[in-house]
Enzyme design. Structure first.
Site, PDB file in Angstrom:
ATOM      1  N   LYS A   1      -0.920   4.916   4.530  1.00 56.55           N
ATOM      2  CA  LYS A   1      -1.759   4.027   5.041  1.00 56.55           C
ATOM      3  C   LYS A   1      -1.184   4.146   6.538  1.00 56.55           C
ATOM      4  O   LYS A   1      -0.036   3.799   6.848  1.00 56.55           O
ATOM      5  CB  LYS A   1      -1.696   2.665   4.291  1.00 56.55           C
ATOM      6  CG  LYS A   1      -2.663   1.644   5.103  1.00 56.55           C
ATOM      7  CD  LYS A   1      -2.944   0.557   4.090  1.00 56.55           C
ATOM      8  CE  LYS A   1      -3.762  -0.436   4.760  1.00 56.55           C
ATOM      9  NZ  LYS A   1      -5.295   0.070   5.066  1.00 56.55           N
TER      10      LYS A   1
ATOM     11  N   HIS B   1       0.767  -1.264   0.145  1.00 60.94           N
ATOM     12  CA  HIS B   1       0.001  -0.133  -0.016  1.00 60.94           C
ATOM     13  C   HIS B   1       0.836   1.315   0.012  1.00 60.94           C
ATOM     14  O   HIS B   1       2.165   1.235   0.207  1.00 60.94           O
ATOM     15  CB  HIS B   1      -1.044   0.017   1.189  1.00 60.94           C
ATOM     16  CG  HIS B   1      -2.111  -0.731   1.045  1.00 60.94           C
ATOM     17  ND1 HIS B   1      -1.887  -2.063   1.109  1.00 60.94           N
ATOM     18  CD2 HIS B   1      -3.299  -0.582   0.801  1.00 60.94           C
ATOM     19  CE1 HIS B   1      -3.268  -2.660   1.112  1.00 60.94           C
ATOM     20  NE2 HIS B   1      -4.112  -1.910   0.621  1.00 60.94           N
TER      21      HIS B   1
END
Length: 267
Positions: A160, A156
């Site tokens: 995040k 990601h």
């Protein structure tokens, strides 16, 4: 004629929130009545960059928003620390929440499901709204019936906050339903660097990568005698999540309990 769904979006300035505003504005049966944001109280969304034609009010206080507007569905795309509180407020005002934040514990899910059922209100929490990601999880569960050695690598963007991702945890949970707990790797394996083998769920290993340039990506790798199988999904941009958001909004008004994971409503 289909009933118009009155919607409030929490977190409209985030990457997901901006796409959700577009989705609602471009769906004939959806009506955006207001947004909830951490700032800009009293302004209209059209006063901000990126939303020149969206003339809906901005609220900081969600309760005030629900008191002043007739709302059917809350789309919450904020942060993990706010998701549960926002759902509780939605239930209080008879609003069905569709939540895209992660970080809910099993106890949270049980508690929120009891609230939803007591109120007779539908709710959906989705660790991932991408239809392809849901299929990846379903395919992985099927594969795990036949190949028990499995590792998950999720990648990601570097903004995040939680690791591993909700999608990785949900994938492991689905696999664990069909796979007996099993220690993988050599029985005398040692980590020369703590964490090198990743997180451990019933012997499955989960590895998290966080880098700029990524959006949301996951591969589930199965190993067997003389073979491997990799099931991979990539979200190239946040628009990939919007078909799932639309499906969740259309479904949440037809149920009277809390559903955790879009795989529960996809055949």
């Amino acid at each position: 004629m289909e009933k118009t769904v009155n919607i409030v979006i929490a977190g409209p300035r985030g990457n997901m929130g901006r796409e959700a505003v577009k989705l609602v504005e471009n769906t004939a049966t959806f009506n955006l009545v207001a947004v909830v944001d951490s700032k800009h109280e009293g302004k209209k969304l059209s006063d901000l960059d990126n939303f020149p034609t969206v003339h809906v009010p901005i609220f900081i206080n969600m309760e005030t928003c629900f008191q002043e507007h007739d709302v059917d569905v809350l789309i919450d795309l904020t942060a993990p620390q706010f998701g549960k509180k926002h759902m509780e407020i939605a239930f209080q005002y008879g609003v069905s929440p569709v939540v895209g934040t992660t970080g809910f514990t099993e106890e949270d899910i049980v508690e929120l499901r009891q609230l939803a059922e007591t109120k007779g209100i539908g709710a959906i929490i989705a660790p991932n709204f991408a239809i392809g990601a849901i299929l990846m999880m379903k395919f992985s569960q099927l594969a795990a019936k036949y190949m028990a050695d499995v590792e998950i690598i999720e990648r990601h963007h570097d903004r995040k906050l939680d690791a591993p991702s909700g999608t990785a945890l949900k994938t492991a949970q689905l696999i664990s339903e069909v796979r007996d707990e099993k220690k993988q790797g050599h029985e005398d394996e040692t980590e020369e660097l703590a964490g090198a083998r990743g997180g451990d769920i019933e012997g499955m290993r989960i590895h998290s990568v966080r880098l700029p340039g990524l959006v949301a990506h996951q591969e589930v790798i199965f190993g067997g005698e003389g073979q491997t199988l990799t099931i991979r999904h990539d979200s190239i941009n946040r628009a990939s999540f919007m078909p799932g958001v639309k499906l969740a909004v259309e479904t949440v008004l037809k149920i009277d309990t809390l559903v955790y994971g879009l795989e529960q409503i996809i055949e």
